[in-house]
Design a protein around this motif. Structure first.
Motif, PDB file in Angstrom:
ATOM      1  N   GLN A 172       0.870  -1.239   0.247  1.00  0.00           N
ATOM      2  CA  GLN A 172       0.025   0.106   0.019  1.00  0.00           C
ATOM      3  C   GLN A 172       0.782   1.150  -0.032  1.00  0.00           C
ATOM      4  N   THR A 187       2.410   0.586   3.982  1.00  0.00           N
ATOM      5  CA  THR A 187       2.540  -0.592   4.772  1.00  0.00           C
ATOM      6  C   THR A 187       3.183  -1.727   4.131  1.00  0.00           C
ATOM      7  N   GLN A 241       3.547  -4.003   8.637  1.00  0.00           N
ATOM      8  CA  GLN A 241       4.135  -2.717   9.406  1.00  0.00           C
ATOM      9  C   GLN A 241       3.686  -1.539   8.854  1.00  0.00           C
ATOM     10  N   MET A 242       3.482  -0.474   9.457  1.00  0.00           N
ATOM     11  CA  MET A 242       3.136   0.882   8.999  1.00  0.00           C
ATOM     12  C   MET A 242       4.400   1.720   9.241  1.00  0.00           C
ATOM     13  N   THR A 295       3.874  -1.808  14.248  1.00  0.00           N
ATOM     14  CA  THR A 295       4.277  -3.236  13.620  1.00  0.00           C
ATOM     15  C   THR A 295       3.106  -4.083  14.313  1.00  0.00           C
ATOM     16  N   THR A 296       2.607  -5.238  13.716  1.00  0.00           N
ATOM     17  CA  THR A 296       1.581  -6.035  13.980  1.00  0.00           C
ATOM     18  C   THR A 296       2.274  -7.303  14.465  1.00  0.00           C
ATOM     19  N   THR A 302      -1.733  -8.575   7.354  1.00  0.00           N
ATOM     20  CA  THR A 302      -1.682  -7.721   6.107  1.00  0.00           C
ATOM     21  C   THR A 302      -2.624  -6.243   6.589  1.00  0.00           C
ATOM     22  N   ILE A 303      -2.000  -5.177   6.264  1.00  0.00           N
ATOM     23  CA  ILE A 303      -2.810  -4.097   6.605  1.00  0.00           C
ATOM     24  C   ILE A 303      -3.432  -3.619   5.476  1.00  0.00           C
ATOM     25  N   THR A 329      -6.013   1.894   4.034  1.00  0.00           N
ATOM     26  CA  THR A 329      -6.210   2.601   5.359  1.00  0.00           C
ATOM     27  C   THR A 329      -6.880   4.082   5.398  1.00  0.00           C
ATOM     28  N   ALA A 365      -7.324   1.492  10.495  1.00  0.00           N
ATOM     29  CA  ALA A 365      -6.709   0.458   9.496  1.00  0.00           C
ATOM     30  C   ALA A 365      -7.326  -0.893   9.590  1.00  0.00           C
TER      31      ALA A 365
END
Length: 484
Positions: free
Chosen positions: A397, A414, A418-419, A439-440, A445-446, A449, A464
């Motif tokens: 993204q 992303t 992670q953003m 970070t997740t 998968t982000i 947003t 998000a």
């Protein structure tokens, strides 16, 4: 954007960790720090090279779920901010690709909470890719368009899948879930989609009449030896009286359905913007595997030649630039130009383009050459490296957004759950400063947003979709920004 020394723990969000230790995972996205590589003013034996500065910690956020904790969101893919009930508060519409619902999230006045309910789902919204919001029937209420990659309906002979655009028309009370009216624009009963099918669409008034139109990218099966079967179509709005009739968007005998470009290489992404500054919306599109000029723009003829030229498909194409790498030996290429964003990056009044090369992890921006040159045929735009991710991170993204509300566009990406944000430095043509947002963990998968100042504190919050492996632990989250 002033960096903070740590990331606030996101204790309110089940399955998501953003402790300072966890966020350090983002540092591995980037190469070595430093602004310049070898070279100097007195050393004429080497050439100076630019390198990206090391990532820094971003601002502080707190986090909470948008969707109810008791609900099992599956395949969270996209969320869009809009005011659906005209109460002056930001609402959201979201789409999920596994549990298949289109959900409305209406802000409850006087609270930070949202009333979440489904307004559509299942066939024909079996596998959805994107959501757009506009008033298609010009009744003063925001409607919703859903890009469906696969409706689950048996495709036409020779096709591998059947896609569609599903329109959801708002009732007088958007909270009345069963009153939303559905219309299906189904061009694929005569378009033979391939395995990739419909990949992107955008909404905007392209012909100056009847309100928002729909621009759709379609990848189709070659027929009759013709390889130019990757097309971008314009579906013209039939007007308020007919907008709720899906077939009316195709016109009598499909006369209103025409490609504004036909190509051999597969299409992937598109955006709408007034590239030449003449007052109408043009189309920016990517064809990642094209051997040349895989980022292009299509010139809307509306201002110069009128709505009739738009309807006739008299769109001229022009190039923006190239994102690919040739491998040696031979001319095998690593295709690029996967995702794009548009906006006035350098503040000169015209629209620039950001493009992402997924495989190489590079983010670049292409400088609009301005009114005197932008329409010159095959005149490439200047390109600059904005950012770089390494160690195999896959960017999924890219958006241009003013993250710190200072009047200048930042870059938001992303990658690998992670953003990351990128803020321009003094030299906008050099690598921008990357900063860590989140970070997740477990990795998600982000999806696409949204951004809004939900609490009116002058800071931009982030909303998000998080899609994890399997059909559990998926979420829509609100990251409330706490520091500038």
């Amino acid at each position: 954007m002033r960096p903070c020394a740590r990331i606030l723990p996101l204790l309110a969000l089940a399955g998501l960790l953003c402790l300072s230790a966890a966020c350090t995972e983002l540092y591995f996205l980037f190469g070595p720090g430093g602004i310049w590589g070898p070279g100097g003013t007195t050393d004429r034996t080497t050439t100076p090279t630019a390198t990206q500065p090391a990532a820094i910690a971003g601002p502080l956020f707190s986090a909470r779920r948008l969707d109810p904790e008791f609900e099992s969101t599956a395949g969270a893919r996209v969320i869009v901010a809009a005011d659906f009930n005209n109460d002056g508060l930001t609402d959201f519409v979201s789409g999920s690709a596994e549990s298949q619902p289109i959900q409305l999230h209406l802000r409850i006045p006087g609270t930070d909470d949202f009333n979440t309910f489904s307004i559509a789902g299942e066939v024909p919204i079996s596998i959805m890719y994107d959501v757009q919001v506009a008033d298609f029937d010009q009744d003063g209420r925001l409607d919703i368009a859903v890009l469906v990659n696969n409706t689950g309906i048996i495709p036409v002979v020779g096709a591998n899948k059947r896609g569609a655009v599903v329109l959801l028309f708002a009732p007088a009370d958007p909270a009345d879930a069963v009153a939303w009216q559905q219309a299906v624009i189904d061009p694929t009963f005569f378009l033979a989609n391939d395995d990739t099918g419909l990949t992107d669409f955008a909404v905007g008034d392209m012909d100056g009449v009847n309100g928002p139109d729909i621009v759709l990218g379609s990848n189709e099966v070659a027929s009759g030896g013709n390889t130019a079967t990757k097309r971008i179509y314009l579906f013209q709005n039939p007007g308020p009286a007919a907008a709720r009739n899906g077939a009316a968007w195709l016109g009598p005998d499909f006369a209103a359905t025409f490609p504004i470009i036909s190509e051999a290489p597969p299409f992937k992404s598109l955006r709408l913007a007034d590239i030449d500054g003449d007052g109408d919306l043009d189309v920016v599109a990517t064809f990642p595997t094209a051997l040349s000029s895989n980022i292009r723009w299509l010139i809307n003829p509306l201002v110069e030649a009128g709505a009739g030229a738009v309807a006739a498909g008299n769109w001229a194409g022009n190039i923006i630039g190239e994102q690919r790498e040739l491998l040696q030996p031979g001319d095998d290429q690593v295709p690029g130009a996967d995702f794009i964003a548009v906006g006035d990056i350098d503040g000169d009044g015209d629209i620039d383009v950001v493009a992402v090369h997924q495989q190489l992890g590079i983010i670049q921006w292409f400088e609009n050459p301005g009114p005197g040159l932008v329409r010159v045929q095959n005149f490439p735009w200047r390109v600059f490296n904005l950012g770089l991710v390494t160690n195999g991170a896959i960017i999924n993204q890219v958006q241009l957004v003013d993250l710190n509300l200072n009047g200048k566009l930042d870059c938001f990406i992303t990658a690998n759950g992670q953003m990351v944000g990128f803020e321009r430095r003094n030299n906008i043509q050099n690598y921008w400063q990357p900063f860590i947002i989140m970070t997740t963990n477990p990795v998600a998968t982000i999806g696409r947003t949204a951004f809004a100042d939900l609490n009116g504190d002058g800071l931009l919050d982030i909303i998000a979709p998080l899609d994890r492996e399997g059909i559990t632990n998926d979420q829509f989250i609100i990251l409330t920004r706490l520091t500038p």
